[in-house]
Write a protein that holds these residues in place. Structure first.
Motif, PDB file in Angstrom:
ATOM      1  N   UNK A  92      -4.051   2.600  22.624  1.00 52.66           N
ATOM      2  CA  UNK A  92      -4.240   3.835  21.878  1.00 52.66           C
ATOM      3  C   UNK A  92      -4.451   3.600  20.399  1.00 52.66           C
ATOM      4  N   UNK A  93      -4.761   4.668  19.683  1.00 57.89           N
ATOM      5  CA  UNK A  93      -5.040   4.554  18.250  1.00 57.89           C
ATOM      6  C   UNK A  93      -3.804   4.166  17.454  1.00 57.89           C
ATOM      7  N   UNK A  94      -4.043   3.654  16.267  1.00 61.40           N
ATOM      8  CA  UNK A  94      -2.983   3.204  15.364  1.00 61.40           C
ATOM      9  C   UNK A  94      -3.173   3.864  14.010  1.00 61.40           C
ATOM     10  N   UNK A  95      -2.101   4.396  13.444  1.00 60.43           N
ATOM     11  CA  UNK A  95      -2.106   4.923  12.076  1.00 60.43           C
ATOM     12  C   UNK A  95      -1.347   3.924  11.210  1.00 60.43           C
ATOM     13  N   UNK A  96      -2.036   3.364  10.218  1.00 59.76           N
ATOM     14  CA  UNK A  96      -1.448   2.394   9.298  1.00 59.76           C
ATOM     15  C   UNK A  96      -1.226   3.107   7.965  1.00 59.76           C
ATOM     16  N   UNK A  97      -0.001   3.041   7.448  1.00 57.46           N
ATOM     17  CA  UNK A  97       0.296   3.709   6.184  1.00 57.46           C
ATOM     18  C   UNK A  97       0.476   2.701   5.056  1.00 57.46           C
ATOM     19  N   UNK A  98      -0.267   2.905   3.981  1.00 59.58           N
ATOM     20  CA  UNK A  98      -0.105   2.078   2.796  1.00 59.58           C
ATOM     21  C   UNK A  98       1.108   2.497   1.993  1.00 59.58           C
ATOM     22  N   UNK A  99       1.152   2.065   0.737  1.00 64.47           N
ATOM     23  CA  UNK A  99       2.260   2.414  -0.151  1.00 64.47           C
ATOM     24  C   UNK A  99       1.692   3.009  -1.422  1.00 64.47           C
ATOM     25  N   UNK A 100       2.171   4.202  -1.805  1.00 63.95           N
ATOM     26  CA  UNK A 100       1.667   4.820  -3.023  1.00 63.95           C
ATOM     27  C   UNK A 100       0.176   5.062  -2.947  1.00 63.95           C
ATOM     28  N   UNK A 101      -0.548   4.604  -3.960  1.00 65.03           N
ATOM     29  CA  UNK A 101      -1.987   4.795  -4.003  1.00 65.03           C
ATOM     30  C   UNK A 101      -2.751   3.569  -3.546  1.00 65.03           C
ATOM     31  N   UNK A 102      -4.064   3.693  -3.521  1.00 65.76           N
ATOM     32  CA  UNK A 102      -4.921   2.635  -2.996  1.00 65.76           C
ATOM     33  C   UNK A 102      -4.899   1.380  -3.860  1.00 65.76           C
ATOM     34  N   UNK A 103      -4.596   1.519  -5.147  1.00 66.20           N
ATOM     35  CA  UNK A 103      -4.626   0.360  -6.043  1.00 66.20           C
ATOM     36  C   UNK A 103      -3.236  -0.179  -6.350  1.00 66.20           C
ATOM     37  N   UNK A 104      -2.280   0.102  -5.510  1.00 61.72           N
ATOM     38  CA  UNK A 104      -0.957  -0.511  -5.638  1.00 61.72           C
ATOM     39  C   UNK A 104      -1.069  -1.990  -5.259  1.00 61.72           C
ATOM     40  N   UNK A 105      -0.511  -2.892  -6.069  1.00 63.45           N
ATOM     41  CA  UNK A 105      -0.629  -4.321  -5.763  1.00 63.45           C
ATOM     42  C   UNK A 105       0.337  -4.800  -4.687  1.00 63.45           C
ATOM     43  N   UNK A 106      -0.195  -5.570  -3.759  1.00 66.89           N
ATOM     44  CA  UNK A 106       0.631  -6.273  -2.778  1.00 66.89           C
ATOM     45  C   UNK A 106       1.135  -7.601  -3.342  1.00 66.89           C
ATOM     46  N   UNK A 107       0.336  -8.186  -4.214  1.00 68.24           N
ATOM     47  CA  UNK A 107       0.687  -9.456  -4.847  1.00 68.24           C
ATOM     48  C   UNK A 107      -0.012  -9.497  -6.201  1.00 68.24           C
ATOM     49  N   UNK A 108       0.081 -10.633  -6.871  1.00 69.32           N
ATOM     50  CA  UNK A 108      -0.533 -10.767  -8.186  1.00 69.32           C
ATOM     51  C   UNK A 108      -2.058 -10.682  -8.135  1.00 69.32           C
TER      52      UNK A 108
END
Length: 207
Positions: A92-108
């Protein structure tokens, strides 16, 4: 489309509640790749509460500090490895949720939008209906498209009046995006009230 990403124009705008609504309406699974902040209810716990029968995949990273993932990871003494962010498999389908906005950094050197592009999934943008949403929404749309991300549509969160309705119209017109619907602030917020609110959304063909 078997999977979608949910991102926001800002933090604290109701993105997780929208994600829960989409999980329920689409009969989808849910995944929060990186959870920053464990003291209060996590986003995965909120999904499990609001969509009791949903399959919630465990997070790849659970970080203690409620901050940008790159900083929370540094405080915890870990480094977020993109190789650990492979999409979970399942039916079935998957909903993936990011954090905050699209330009939030995951790393440096890696933003969430970069990760979205690597996944190659269409993105639903959650936008607040309040003043300032035109600027935030159109910048988010541009940032995603600059990285080659397809945009499945924009979902608005909050109350609405004449001014807010005009903001929604011009965002969709100038951004050339589909309006999926508007999720009002729900009081009480329950599985039943959320499911009812999602009935007004146009989700045909989304997954």
């Amino acid at each position: 489309m078997k999977s979608i990403i949910v991102t926001g124009t800002d933090t604290g705008i109701g993105k997780t509640v929208l994600a829960a609504g989409l999980v329920g309406a689409l009969g989808a699974r849910y995944w929060k790749p990186v959870q920053s902040g464990l003291e209060d209810e996590t986003d995965s716990e909120a999904i499990a509460r609001l969509v009791p029968n949903a399959l919630v995949h465990p997070e790849a990273y659970r970080l203690i500090t409620p901050a940008s993932p790159h900083w929370a990871a540094r405080i915890d003494g870990v480094e977020i490895d993109p190789a650990r962010l492979s999409l979970p498999q399942g039916d079935g389908p998957l909903v993936v949720e990011g954090a905050g906005g699209a330009l939030v950094p995951l790393s440096e050197n890696r933003l969430y939008a970069d990760q979205f592009a690597a996944w190659g999934l269409p993105v639903v943008v959650a936008a607040r209906t309040q003043l300032g949403t035109i600027n935030h929404s159109l910048m988010t749309i541009e940032a995603l498209r600059a990285r080659g991300c397809a945009i499945a549509g924009v979902a608005f969160v909050g109350e609405t009046g004449e001014a807010e309705a005009e903001s929604e119209r011009i965002i969709c017109a100038m951004g050339k995006v589909r309006r999926l619907g508007r999720l009002p602030r729900l009081d009480p917020l329950t599985p039943a009230s959320l499911a009812t609110a999602m009935e007004a959304f146009d989700l045909e063909g989304l997954v």
